[in-house]
Design a protein around this motif. Structure first.
Motif, short mmCIF file in Angstrom:
data_model
loop_
_atom_site.label_atom_id
_atom_site.label_comp_id
_atom_site.label_asym_id
_atom_site.label_seq_id
_atom_site.Cartn_x
_atom_site.Cartn_y
_atom_site.Cartn_z
N ARG A 140 7.18 17.63 -20.96
CA ARG A 140 6.45 16.44 -21.44
C ARG A 140 7.20 15.14 -21.19
O ARG A 140 6.73 14.08 -21.62
CB ARG A 140 6.18 16.59 -22.94
CG ARG A 140 5.14 17.63 -23.27
CD ARG A 140 5.05 17.86 -24.78
NE ARG A 140 3.87 18.65 -25.14
CZ ARG A 140 3.67 19.18 -26.34
NH1 ARG A 140 4.56 18.99 -27.31
NH2 ARG A 140 2.58 19.88 -26.58
N ASP A 141 8.32 15.23 -20.51
CA ASP A 141 9.12 14.04 -20.25
C ASP A 141 8.28 13.00 -19.48
O ASP A 141 7.78 13.27 -18.39
CB ASP A 141 10.35 14.41 -19.43
CG ASP A 141 11.22 13.22 -19.12
OD1 ASP A 141 11.85 12.68 -20.04
OD2 ASP A 141 11.24 12.81 -17.93
N LYS A 142 8.12 11.83 -20.07
CA LYS A 142 7.22 10.81 -19.51
C LYS A 142 7.65 10.37 -18.11
O LYS A 142 6.80 10.16 -17.23
CB LYS A 142 7.14 9.61 -20.46
CG LYS A 142 6.33 9.88 -21.72
CD LYS A 142 6.25 8.66 -22.61
CE LYS A 142 5.23 8.84 -23.74
NZ LYS A 142 5.46 10.05 -24.55
N LYS A 143 8.94 10.22 -17.91
CA LYS A 143 9.43 9.80 -16.58
C LYS A 143 9.09 10.85 -15.53
O LYS A 143 8.61 10.52 -14.44
CB LYS A 143 10.94 9.58 -16.63
CG LYS A 143 11.52 9.08 -15.33
CD LYS A 143 13.03 8.89 -15.43
CE LYS A 143 13.61 8.43 -14.09
NZ LYS A 143 15.09 8.32 -14.15
N LEU A 145 6.69 13.12 -15.67
CA LEU A 145 5.24 13.16 -15.48
C LEU A 145 4.75 12.04 -14.57
O LEU A 145 3.97 12.26 -13.65
CB LEU A 145 4.53 13.08 -16.84
CG LEU A 145 4.71 14.27 -17.79
CD1 LEU A 145 4.06 13.98 -19.14
CD2 LEU A 145 4.12 15.54 -17.19
N LYS A 146 5.25 10.84 -14.82
CA LYS A 146 4.83 9.69 -14.03
C LYS A 146 5.27 9.81 -12.58
O LYS A 146 4.48 9.55 -11.66
CB LYS A 146 5.40 8.40 -14.64
CG LYS A 146 4.92 7.13 -13.95
CD LYS A 146 5.46 5.89 -14.65
CE LYS A 146 4.97 4.62 -13.97
NZ LYS A 146 5.49 3.40 -14.65
N GLU A 147 6.50 10.23 -12.37
CA GLU A 147 7.03 10.34 -11.01
C GLU A 147 6.32 11.42 -10.19
O GLU A 147 6.26 11.34 -8.96
CB GLU A 147 8.54 10.64 -11.05
CG GLU A 147 9.38 9.46 -11.50
CD GLU A 147 10.86 9.81 -11.60
OE1 GLU A 147 11.19 11.03 -11.50
OE2 GLU A 147 11.69 8.89 -11.78
N ASN A 148 5.78 12.42 -10.88
CA ASN A 148 5.15 13.53 -10.17
C ASN A 148 3.63 13.54 -10.26
O ASN A 148 2.98 14.48 -9.79
CB ASN A 148 5.71 14.86 -10.69
CG ASN A 148 7.15 15.08 -10.28
OD1 ASN A 148 7.43 15.60 -9.20
ND2 ASN A 148 8.08 14.67 -11.13
N GLY A 149 3.05 12.49 -10.88
CA GLY A 149 1.59 12.35 -10.89
C GLY A 149 0.87 13.25 -11.86
O GLY A 149 -0.29 13.64 -11.61
N THR A 151 -0.10 14.26 -16.16
CA THR A 151 -0.22 13.80 -17.55
C THR A 151 0.02 15.03 -18.43
O THR A 151 0.05 16.16 -17.93
CB THR A 151 -1.62 13.24 -17.84
OG1 THR A 151 -2.58 14.31 -17.72
CG2 THR A 151 -1.98 12.12 -16.88
N GLU A 152 0.13 14.80 -19.73
CA GLU A 152 0.31 15.94 -20.63
C GLU A 152 -0.90 16.86 -20.59
O GLU A 152 -0.79 18.07 -20.81
CB GLU A 152 0.56 15.47 -22.07
CG GLU A 152 1.99 15.04 -22.32
CD GLU A 152 2.32 14.92 -23.80
OE1 GLU A 152 1.81 15.74 -24.59
OE2 GLU A 152 3.09 14.02 -24.16
#
Length: 346
Positions: A140-143, A145-149, A151-152
């Motif tokens: 669930r690490d936001k960084k 998730l964002k870097e790999n496209g 969401t939770e």
């Protein structure tokens, strides 16, 4: 002559003492020093363990701890403890045991159709050193998730069910990053091209594949079921997939342990973006972890005109397919009658 005789005796004594010492040393190093009846066992040495920790872990399996400690000191293991999973065999001597504690054994890690990220973290945490909480935080690490496209809601798509080789002491972040690499390998140029031809992204393929996976356990039928849902998407119909309703009911209640064999009319009104009877299009993420056969079924759907399908009451495990609502209603009534005869109310 007397001095020579004394020297000879002294030399003999020295040789005898050296022989005895050598025998004792040999026995300490090379005689059996295990204390278990099985042919082999695995021991687990955690990350950052020191030799005192190792002694505690090894105590149930070692006959003579002092002998083990002496060999460990001579082989410089005391200051070079390795973490991981290690194989011990019955009747190993202390020397072989130390050598074994330097050979990290890989874990064949397997997982399949998990419904929730929490379940998946628990499944993995039971197979490697990283616990479920650290794994869940990594997923669930936001960084990340964002870097790999991701969401939770859709990160469950990242994990392609298969068997993978890991070392037991892999940490949560390295496990997650390896899964990201496997995900990229799975989505090769051929699969990406097939998804694009269907006007779907890999994440959408995963969401649809999770529905297909839940609809039928018959792998040979999955391309046909996938074809039905793709036909509905093409005509902008609602997917109206029962597994999404079941997931929505479980998610809204927070009880994923409940068993729902029959979808009721009231369930169809469940307010959730996962309820495809209520909302058009695909759910925001997979309702479970689809396996490779379900993913490839979506990417390689059977071409047909079917819009409807219903569980078969004559060919159990499979479904009856229909083009028109009237045809489907006939199949549905047969199924409802069978369910009622079985006394299935939920």
């Amino acid at each position: 002559m007397k001095i020579k005789k004394i020297a000879t005796i002294f030399a003999v004594v020295l040789v005898t003492v050296a022989s005895v010492y050598g025998y004792v040393l040999y026995r300490q190093i090379f005689s059996s020093n295990t204390n278990f009846d099985k042919n082999d066992i695995f021991v687990y040495i955690p990350t950052d363990a020191n030799f005192d920790n190792v002694m505690v872990i090894m105590k149930p399996y070692i006959k003579d701890l002092e002998r083990f400690k002496m060999v460990a000191e001579k082989k410089s293991y005391v200051t070079n403890v390795k973490s991981g999973k290690f194989l011990l065999k019955k009747d190993m001597n202390s020397n072989a045991i130390i050598n074994a504690l330097r050979q990290n054994v890989a874990v064949d890690l397997a997982f399949n159709n998990q419904e929730r990220l929490e379940d998946f973290a628990g499944r993995i945490g039971s197979q490697i050193e990283a616990d479920s909480l650290s794994l869940l935080n990594a997923f669930r690490d936001k960084k990340f998730l964002k870097e790999n496209g991701f969401t939770e809601e859709n990160v469950l798509s990242l994990f392609i069910p298969n068997s993978y080789e890991f070392f037991w002491n892999v940490n949560a972040e390295k496990f997650r990053d390896r899964m990201a690499k496997e995900y990229r390998n799975f989505w090769n140029s051929e699969r990406l091209a097939k998804a694009e031809k269907l006007n779907l992204t890999p994440l959408q393929v995963s969401a649809l594949a999770s529905i297909v996976h839940k609809e039928t356990v018959k792998r040979d039928e999955r391309p046909k079921v996938a074809g039905v849902y793709l036909n509905r998407l093409a005509t902008e119909m609602k997917l109206e997939a029962d597994p999404t309703v079941i997931y929505a009911v479980k998610k809204n209640s927070g009880n994923f342990n409940q068993v729902i064999k029959r979808v009721l009319y009231k369930d169809l009104e469940t307010d959730s973006p996962y309820n495809t009877y209520k909302y058009k299009g695909l759910p925001p993420g997979p309702i479970a972890m689809p396996d490779i056969t379900a993913l490839d079924a979506v990417l390689n759907p059977e071409k047909h005109n079917y819009i409807y399908f219903c569980a078969s009451v004559t060919n159990f495990g499979y479904h009856e397919f229909a083009v028109t609502p009237a045809q489907h209603e006939v199949n549905r009534q047969k199924y409802v009658a069978w369910v009622n005869r079985q006394g299935i109310k939920r």
